[in-house]
Design an enzyme around this catalytic site. Structure first.
Site, PDB file in Angstrom:
ATOM      1  N   HIS A  17       4.512  -1.321  -7.634  1.00 13.59           N
ATOM      2  CA  HIS A  17       5.126  -2.356  -6.790  1.00 13.59           C
ATOM      3  C   HIS A  17       5.328  -3.639  -7.603  1.00 13.59           C
ATOM      4  O   HIS A  17       6.383  -4.272  -7.547  1.00 13.59           O
ATOM      5  CB  HIS A  17       4.219  -2.704  -5.600  1.00 13.59           C
ATOM      6  CG  HIS A  17       4.014  -1.607  -4.599  1.00 13.59           C
ATOM      7  ND1 HIS A  17       2.768  -1.230  -4.161  1.00 13.59           N
ATOM      8  CD2 HIS A  17       4.891  -0.817  -3.947  1.00 13.59           C
ATOM      9  CE1 HIS A  17       2.887  -0.261  -3.270  1.00 13.59           C
ATOM     10  NE2 HIS A  17       4.178   0.024  -3.122  1.00 13.59           N
ATOM     11  N   ARG A  90      11.368   5.920  -7.410  1.00 14.97           N
ATOM     12  CA  ARG A  90      10.485   6.567  -8.383  1.00 14.97           C
ATOM     13  C   ARG A  90      11.060   7.883  -8.885  1.00 14.97           C
ATOM     14  O   ARG A  90      10.929   8.245 -10.032  1.00 14.97           O
ATOM     15  CB  ARG A  90       9.118   6.840  -7.753  1.00 14.97           C
ATOM     16  CG  ARG A  90       8.301   5.618  -7.522  1.00 14.97           C
ATOM     17  CD  ARG A  90       7.131   5.907  -6.651  1.00 14.97           C
ATOM     18  NE  ARG A  90       7.571   6.349  -5.327  1.00 14.97           N
ATOM     19  CZ  ARG A  90       6.799   6.448  -4.276  1.00 14.97           C
ATOM     20  NH1 ARG A  90       5.530   6.191  -4.374  1.00 14.97           N
ATOM     21  NH2 ARG A  90       7.285   6.828  -3.105  1.00 14.97           N
ATOM     22  N   SER A 127       0.605   4.230  -3.101  1.00 17.48           N
ATOM     23  CA  SER A 127      -0.629   3.669  -2.536  1.00 17.48           C
ATOM     24  C   SER A 127      -1.500   4.788  -1.985  1.00 17.48           C
ATOM     25  O   SER A 127      -2.730   4.769  -2.151  1.00 17.48           O
ATOM     26  CB  SER A 127      -0.301   2.688  -1.406  1.00 17.48           C
ATOM     27  OG  SER A 127       0.487   1.636  -1.882  1.00 17.48           O
TER      28      SER A 127
END
Ligand code: PNS
Length: 162
Positions: A17, A90, A127
């Site tokens: 991030h 990603r 995450s």
């Protein structure tokens, strides 16, 4: 580009991030990192804790601020005159859903979405994966900022003890 938003859950913020924020901040005059408040989903960290960690890690950048929002992202954008959403991509697997959201956000309010190709060093990072690995004692140093690492260890050891 004037003001851009980097939205997400950030439970917790990762180095992936941070890489996107940094690169967005190099393109935009101002970047708002916006944390989604999702009442139906409880995270490992509260919204306030996520925002504290985010504020700590973006502190060195003069043009990044942190806020939270409820409801539609485009409403948040319109209230603040934000015209661009910046997201990291990603892998191809991110693309379908991100494209759909980008198209919907443009359809709803004319808000544009720009995708940044994430640094390949972090292309496997999320995450949820960080939380899972850390929960089972895996080493996530280098994948999250140090401020997050400390809190992650503290939170998980407190949970194990309870
Ligand atoms: O980090 P996440 O959980 O992948 O972030 C997803 C987020 C917050 C960017 C997305 O769920 C979102 O924008 N939610 C706000 C609600 C909304 O506007 N929904 C319509 C999207 S087209």
């Amino acid at each position: 580009m004037h003001v851009a938003v980097c939205p997400g859950s950030f439970d917790p913020v990762t180095n992936g991030h941070l890489d996107v924020f940094e690169r967005a901040a190099a393109m935009a005059d101002q970047v708002v990192v916006a944390v989604l408040v999702n009442e139906s989903k409880s995270g490992l960290f509260t919204i306030e804790e996520r925002m504290e960690m985010l504020r700590e890690v973006v502190q060195p950048y003069g043009n990044i601020t942190v806020e939270s929002f409820h409801g539609l992202l485009v409403d948040f954008c319109q209230e603040r005159g934000i015209t661009v959403i910046v997201k990291g991509l990603r892998a191809v697997s991110d693309f379908d859903y991100e494209l759909q959201m980008g198209q919907m956000n443009y359809r709803l309010a004319g808000v544009e979405t720009i995708f940044i190709t994430t640094n390949p060093l972090y292309s496997f990072l999320s995450s949820s994966l960080v939380k899972e690995v850390a929960k089972f004692g895996g080493d996530v140093s280098g994948l999250v900022p140090d401020a997050v690492l400390t809190r992650l260890r503290g939170r998980l050891s407190a949970r194990m003890g309870s």
